[in-house]
Structure formats: C-alpha cells, structure tokens
Design a protein around this motif. Structure first.
Motif: not given
Length: 466
Positions: A364-393
């Motif tokens: 589900a995470r891989e699917h969400a990451a693909n959908e986020a990229a397609r819609h110009g969104a950023i997939l993150v986890s505020a708890v684990s820190g996943f995707g936050l570097d990309l978000l800040l950039t």
C-alpha cells in the motif's frame, strides 16, 4: 446499535445486565448517526456537504470520536438509516421508540445525534428519550468551548454558542447538575427564568460583537506587521486528526499538543523552520477542519486561520491511511473556499502532504508513493520521518520559486537602506567589500520588489543565481 470500537467503547454492565453507577463523573452517552436517503435531496446530514466516499461507518466513527474528544462515556453507538426525515423528530415513530429503549437500557443521560436538529426536534426527542439531546452543531461548539479555544477565536466561538443556544432555552433538564468546562450544553439551562436568560444572552451577544469590532481592528494591524516579516510563511491545514501537530513538532522541534483525538489543536502556533539550503520560513499549526462545520463557526475559523489566509504556501496534510481521506480532502477544500482561499486559482500555493505512511503495509505504501508522485503530493510519516527530507526540499523550492534572488552593495552611510532590507527581505549571505561597503545577497518577495527598487534604485539591483 453497536459500539464502533470495542477497545474504546467498553460496555459497563453490573448485576442482571444493569450498568454500574457512574463513578468517574463522565456523562453516560449514546451516539446516533442518522443516514439520510440521498433522494431526500438534503445529503447525508441535511447540509449537502458529504461526498459519496464517506461511508455510514466512517461518519459514525467520526461522531464517536467527537464525543470522546470531550471525555464523554460512550456506552452505545450506531448508524440509523432514515428513508424520510420527520419534521417533528427527524426519526420515524418506531425508530424513536426503539432508541428510547436503548437509552433506558444504557441508563444514558445524553444522546448525541450527528445531524443538525431544529429546536422543536431537539425538545421532542428529549421528551421521548428522557435524556438530554445534543446535535452535531452543539457538540462541535461544546468541543470548541471546552477550555480549548483561547485568544481571538474564543470570542467568535462564544458568540456562535450564544446565538445557537438562544433559540433552545428550555427548563427541562435540571437533573444534569455536574459543572464542567465548555459552554454548558451538558449542564442544564440554569436556574433563572427563560425570559431573563434570553435577555442576558442578548446583552452578551451585543457586547461580544462590540469586542469583535476591536479584535478586527487589531487583526488589521497584525496583518500589516506580518507583511514586514522577511521570511515566507507556511501554514499547515487539514482534516482534524490528520497528524498536523505531529508533523509540525517534527519539522520545527516544537512541543505542540499532539494527541489522537479530534480537535487536539484549536489555537494556532507559529515557529521558525530551517530549510535544506539555508533558507528560512515561519510555519504555523492550525485547527483541524471537519465536514459539515456549523455555519456559526465559520467566523470562528476565520479568527483562528489568519495565518492560512496570509501564507505564501499552504500544506494540506492528509491522513492517507484513512479510508475516508478522499472525502476529507473535499471537506478541507470546501472550508478553504469558505475562508476565501481559492486553491485552484493558485495551484503552486497549495502542496498536499500525505501523512501516516507508517500505517500502510509495504504494498500500500508503494502504491501511495506512486499516486503521490502522479498528483504532485509528498508521501511522509511524521512519526518515523519517512519522506520529510523530500518535503523540506519541495517547500524550499516552492517558496523560492516566487522570490527573486538579488545582490546589492550597501554603502556605509546607507544605514536606513540596510535596515529596510533586513526587515523586509531574507538576507542569504553578506560579504565585506572593503571601505565599509557590504555586499548583500538577498531574496525578495514579488510584492516587495518594486518597493526595494524605489528605496535602493533599480540600477543597483543585480540578479544572482541560486
């Protein structure tokens, strides 16, 4: 009728199936989520705001969550289909009697109906069920008033409550004597006569409106001062409980209250945010939105969401692990539109942040990451820190996209110009050129570019590469 979450909604039974007496002071509550037939033309709650993606179970769970947000003791909950709403009671006669049996069995003091009720419907249901009845509007107002809304938003919330309560003054519920926080919907009507109550309410309404005029004038001054801040502004918005405060704390190192309850944050908080390539911004955490927000509270949202209205970039935080995420997105965009923020006209001003990736399984995470990229969104986890570097950039890139990078040499006698630059522009770096001359590398917002050219002289402004 059945509890939504057995782990949270514990059935408290004593001998012979009777419930134990209340020992913790919490109000015994039954939650009912009416599901209206779409053919009635009024939508799922009579407001035309619900979207097809939100299931009856999702609406019921949200209603229970609202009740738990003010620590009510939810004994029973259920979604109730209503083919044709009745003017007198909303529910049909048979369903009213069936629910009366549930209220008696649970020994409930309060019934929450997750739908707007007219004063007549509320009084009739209270008589039929022999319990206090609170509709969705009243419940949300109670949450806002439960010692959470402070500052400028508190006056608007109180005004909304008073206008709502004025038409609902009755003398039927003196048995709920417990004093509590909030606006007192759960505590009975008080001891004075109804006429006196209404007069006092009217006087208070007039006084609050006078105070709000002063608040509006003060707000105008604050907006003027915010425009002088050299750093761009970022605002977090999203459906309540989407994880905005957790993300805010992770990005800024703040310690804003972050709990797994609805409306954990009601007052905006602002902190400085450091971006990857040395840029800086100010970021604000704001109140969560919700579907079918009472119209009386739209003004209160305006009072607490000035940071959103003035923000250079809006981060729409979504709980991507919630099955109702798509309908929640529509609700948030609807409230933003009510606040005068047209995200379609300014697409670069809004960035969707799909939060809670840690709750998704790998597929589900891989699917969400693909959908986020397609819609110009950023997939993150505020708890684990996943995707936050990309978000800040992405935040830094979007902010700097609007702002021009310039270089200017400031002479030693130009103290006023130097002060103006530091107050109105972001100074990236400075270098001493000798003889007191300083070279400043700055970023300037479009709305301040012309002013800088007039103050410094357009010929002195040299474009600089990032």
């Amino acid at each position: 009728m059945r509890p939504t979450d057995p782990k949270e909604l514990k059935r408290k039974k004593g001998q012979g199936g009777r419930k134990d007496a209340r020992a913790d002071g919490r109000v015994r509550t039954v939650v009912v989520a009416p599901i209206l037939d779409k053919k009635s033309g009024k939508g799922a709650r009579g407001q035309g705001l619900d979207t097809p993606e939100r299931s009856p179970q999702a609406r019921l769970e949200e209603a229970v969550g609202l009740a738990l947000a003010i620590d009510l003791d939810v004994r029973e909950s259920g979604a109730v289909p209503i083919p044709q709403p009745k003017p007198a009671t909303l529910f049909g006669t048979g369903k009213v009697e069936e629910l009366a049996g549930v209220v008696r069995m649970e020994d409930a003091e309060l019934v929450i109906v997750d739908h707007p009720l007219t004063p007549v419907q509320q009084r009739n249901l209270e008589t039929a069920w022999n319990a206090k009845v609170l509709d969705r509007t009243g419940l949300i107002l109670e949450i806002f008033g439960d010692a959470r809304a402070r500052g400028k938003g508190a006056l608007q919330v109180e005004l909304a409550h008073l206008v709502y309560q004025k038409s609902r003054l009755v003398r039927s519920w003196t048995h709920l004597e417990r004093q509590r926080g909030g606006f007192g919907f759960l505590g009975g009507p008080g001891e004075t006569q109804i006429e006196t109550d209404r007069r006092l309410l009217s006087e208070r309404i007039v006084n609050i409106r006078k105070e709000l005029e002063q608040v509006r004038r003060t707000r105008a001054l604050h907006r003027k001062s915010r425009r002088r801040v050299p750093y761009p502004a970022v605002a977090l918005v999203g459906y309540t409980n989407a994880g905005k405060s957790t993300l805010f704390n992770t990005l800024t190192g703040a310690e804003v209250l972050a709990q797994d309850i609805l409306f954990a944050t009601l007052d905006p908080t602002i902190r400085r945010l450091a971006l990857p390539n040395g840029s800086k911004a100010v970021v604000s955490d704001t109140v969560g939105f919700i579907s079918d927000l009472p119209t009386t509270l739209i003004a209160a949202f305006r009072a607490t969401l000035e940071e959103v209205q003035q923000a250079d970039l809006i981060l729409h935080v979504r709980d991507i692990a919630d099955p109702a995420s798509a309908s929640q997105r529509a609700d948030v965009n609807g409230v933003l539109a009510d606040l005068g923020i047209d995200t379609e006209a300014e697409p670069d001003r809004l960035l969707e942040v799909w939060n809670k990736a840690d709750l998704l399984d790998p597929v589900a995470r891989e699917h969400a990451a693909n959908e986020a990229a397609r819609h110009g969104a950023i997939l993150v986890s505020a708890v684990s820190g996943f995707g936050l570097d990309l978000l800040l950039t992405e935040i830094e890139g979007r902010l700097n996209r609007r702002r021009q990078t310039l270089e200017i040499a400031v002479q030693p006698q130009e103290g006023a110009l130097s002060n103006w630059i530091y107050e109105n522009c972001e100074v990236i770096s400075r270098a001493d050129l000798g003889e007191g001359v300083t070279s400043l590398r700055i970023r300037v917002a479009p709305e301040k570019r012309d002013r800088l050219a007039r103050v410094a002289g357009a010929a002195r402004l040299n474009s600089a590469a990032e």
